[in-house]
Write an enzyme that holds these catalytic residues in place. Structure first.
Site, short mmCIF file in Angstrom:
data_model
loop_
_atom_site.label_atom_id
_atom_site.label_comp_id
_atom_site.label_asym_id
_atom_site.label_seq_id
_atom_site.Cartn_x
_atom_site.Cartn_y
_atom_site.Cartn_z
N GLY A 297 0.83 -1.19 0.00
CA GLY A 297 0.00 0.00 0.00
C GLY A 297 0.86 1.24 0.00
O GLY A 297 2.05 1.19 0.32
N GLU A 299 0.40 5.41 1.15
CA GLU A 299 -0.49 6.29 1.91
C GLU A 299 -0.80 7.62 1.22
O GLU A 299 -0.83 8.66 1.90
CB GLU A 299 0.12 6.53 3.28
N HIS A 323 -2.80 0.24 8.30
CA HIS A 323 -1.47 0.85 8.19
C HIS A 323 -1.51 2.12 7.33
O HIS A 323 -1.05 3.18 7.76
CB HIS A 323 -0.49 -0.17 7.59
N GLU A 346 7.34 5.17 9.54
CA GLU A 346 6.90 3.77 9.45
C GLU A 346 6.77 3.07 10.81
O GLU A 346 5.89 2.23 10.99
CB GLU A 346 7.83 2.97 8.53
N TYR A 409 10.25 -0.21 10.53
CA TYR A 409 8.83 -0.56 10.76
C TYR A 409 8.62 -1.21 12.13
O TYR A 409 7.84 -0.73 12.94
CB TYR A 409 8.37 -1.57 9.70
#
Ligand code: BES
Ligand code: ZN
Length: 635
Positions: A297, A299, A323, A346, A409
């Site tokens: 994905g 954002e 997320h 992240e 992350y």
């Protein structure tokens, strides 16, 4: 690493920086100084001197030549009145001319391209008028623009219309817009996008759900955003509003399944607002891209770009929506000023993602996902240097993608989770809520976060978290020994069953798989012994129909096992999988596994030759490095 593995150090970037041969541009005195004096090493822009504030795009989408053609009007402010030039980032842009926009008549401006740097593109240096009048740049993109993927009708599910989508993060916006391509600079923008009437255009902006059918679409983005969040997609897009703030855009054949899969999105927005304050972007739409989209994905504000590979039919992979939505706070609202601080985007986002999953689906699913992520992080860190295992990597990297490993992350996420545990949820939630409010629409560095943390959390909660511990998380490799890894009883039961099965004490038919969720299947597959006999593989496949699984994550893990154990019955599915999906996270490990076995090199090369034309260049660059030359393969 989550995105790429290559590592270069900044020193080679500095060596590559050469000043322009004939007329050295003012801002660049000598090669080394140039890189060092730029505020962002991944951008040519000197936003400490002149800063752009608004962008107006007028672009025609030319599918036949795979180019965008038109102009950008740029509004800017001089921070230093003595500065005469504006430096923009570009990559392979054909600049046709630059003019100053004066009411009535425009005047031509002098401009030139500076010295290109591998990986960064080419600075565009413009002599700007002393009155700060906006400038208009006429340009065309290259058909190889690194931030654009052009798909033929054949590569879409409808097969009738071509498709175009952008991927600007980290530094690809410059391949389709001349801009200060650094997360330190934010712009508002307007756009007019001209397409043929058979297709629709959507942007990371206010999308009018009832688009005109004459092929001319206008957009406004009123909130200031960094260049990496500017996005476009064009294709045969259908739209369905699924709730108050959420609409899905997808090819018509995919729309219904996507609307079902992403039904929790509105509740996710409500849950996040309750924790961290208002969603400040109005609409939150999801655009489901064709399967060649190289990421899970992206954002893009107001319109996240989403891979179709999370449409599992049971909403079990929608943490990815959580997320991308979470980035509306961490990343899009409060942004890392430099890519080396990617963890601020992240890590925070992965933490919020987990909180959303906890709120919507409960603690068990959150813990299962946490445990899977923890396992993956430990595996990944085995291949990272000590410096790469630090949240703040002291080694500069020429390629900003290098900063997006599982460390940014998941170590980032565990750091925040650990702080939450130390001070308690209520206090930590309040802290984060005010952190977002205080830094809204700003770009910050790790040191700014640490200052804020110290002032607003550590000092008020003496003894619960020490600066020493914070520094261990930020500046030491690995996970601190005072961190307790996540675990769940659901997975412990699976582990026991796998042990008994592997020892021949539990028949395959008696493994209690009833009601297993996707996360339990993934844990099961990862817990299996690395070496399996053909008979064991056949039994697993017969009982659990693993080769036929359509869930992309389960299929991935099973195909990996099949490659590692040469289970040939799964090869037709492997070929189909690799030629229909372009998401790097799902295909890269499979090519790596194939290349580990010399007997499978031909198979890898043949699959890759067939699949490569359908991959995004972000994917093919990485797979090229794994499969290498595909000359030797047959057919
Ligand atoms: N912003 C990233 C994607 C990205 C990072 C693109 C760096 C280019 C450079 C996005 O939010 C993301 O993290 N996507 C993940 C999904 C997530 C659930 C971990 C992905 O694509 O796998
Ligand atoms: Zn992300």
């Amino acid at each position: 690493m989550r995105l790429t593995t290559s590592v270069f150090i900044l020193s080679c970037l500095c060596l590559l920086t050469a000043c322009h041969q004939q007329n050295p541009p003012k801002p660049f005195q000598t090669s080394t100084e140039a890189a060092q004096s730029r505020p962002d090493p991944h951008s040519f822009s000197r936003h400490d001197q002149v800063i752009i504030t608004h962008l107006e795009l007028d672009l025609t989408v030319k599918f036949k030549h795979q180019v965008l053609d038109g102009y950008a009007v740029i509004t800017y402010q001089r921070l230093d009145p003595s500065i005469k030039q504006l430096v923009l980032d570009t990559r392979e842009l054909k600049i046709k001319g630059v003019e100053a926009i004066n009411s009535g008549k425009n005047t031509k401006l002098l401009w030139r391209k500076g010295q290109a740097i591998e990986g960064l593109g080419t600075p565009l240096i413009i002599d700007i008028p002393s009155e700060n009048t906006p400038i208009k740049i006429h340009y065309q993109t290259s058909s190889n623009a690194s931030g654009l993927q052009w798909l033929s009708p054949q590569q879409t599910s409808g097969k009738k219309q071509p498709f175009l989508f952008s991927q600007s993060q980290a530094i690809h916006a410059r391949s389709w817009i001349p801009i200060q391509d650094t997360p330190s600079v934010r712009v508002t923008y307007n756009a007019t996008i001209r397409v043929k009437p058979e297709v629709k255009a959507v942007l990371s902006a206010d999308n009018n759900h009832q688009q005109a059918i004459d092929g001319v679409h206008t957009f406004t983005m009123q909130q200031p955003i960094p260049a990496y969040l500017i996005a476009i997609a064009v294709g045969d897009l259908a739209m369905q509003q699924i709730s108050e703030h959420v609409a899905i855009y997808a090819e018509p054949a995919v729309l219904e399944a996507a609307a079902y899969e992403f039904a929790a999105t509105e509740n996710m927005i409500t849950a996040t607002e309750a924790l961290y304050g208002p969603y400040r972007w109005g609409q939150y739409d999801l655009l489901v891209l064709p399967p060649s989209f190289p990421f899970g994905g992206m954002e893009n504000p107001k319109l996240s770009h989403i891979t179709p590979t999370i449409i599992a039919g049971d909403r079990s992979l929608d943490s990815l929506i959580a997320h991308e939505l979470a980035h509306s706070w961490s990343g899009n609202l409060v942004t890392n000023a430099l890519w080396r601080d990617a963890w601020l985007n992240e890590g925070f986002t992965s933490y919020i993602e987990a909180r959303i999953i906890d709120a919507i689906y409960g603690k068990e699913r959150m813990l299962m996902e946490a445990t899977l992520v923890h396992q993956a992080l430990l595996n990944e860190m085995q291949d990272l240097t000590a410096d790469q295992q630090k949240l703040v990597n002291p080694q500069a990297s020429a390629d900003p993608d290098d900063y997006f490993s599982g460390v940014a992350y998941d170590k980032g996420r565990f750091f925040l989770e650990w702080m939450e545990q130390q001070v308690g949820r209520q206090i930590f939630d309040q802290f984060l809520n005010s952190y977002f409010t205080q830094h809204a629409f700003q770009s910050i560095e790790t040191k700014d976060f640490v200052n804020y943390l110290n002032q607003h959390l550590l000092l008020n909660n003496t003894g619960k978290i020490t600066l020493n511990q914070v520094n261990t998380w930020l500046h030491q490799p690995g996970l601190p020994d005072f961190f307790t890894p996540p675990s769940t009883s659901r997975f412990k039961q699976i582990e026991q069953q796998v042990k008994a099965w592997a020892a021949g004490q539990l028949p395959t038919t008696e493994i209690a798989t009833q009601n297993w969720t996707t996360q339990e299947w993934l844990y099961f597959l990862r817990a299996l012994p690395t070496q399996l006999t053909t008979q064991q593989l056949q039994q697993l496949d017969q009982n659990f129909a693993l080769t036929a699984r359509q869930n992309s994550e389960i299929a991935h893990d099973w195909l990996l096992i099949s490659i590692n154990n040469q289970y040939q019955a799964a090869y037709p599915r492997l070929i189909e999988y690799l030629s229909s999906i372009g998401r790097v996270k799902l295909i890269k490990p499979l090519y790596e596994a194939l290349m580990e076995n010399p007997d499978l090199h031909n198979l890898a090369a043949n699959i890759y030759r067939k699949s490569r034309p359908g991959y995004h260049n972000i994917a093919s660059q990485q797979i090229d490095a794994i499969v290498g030359s595909i000359e030797g393969a047959d057919g």
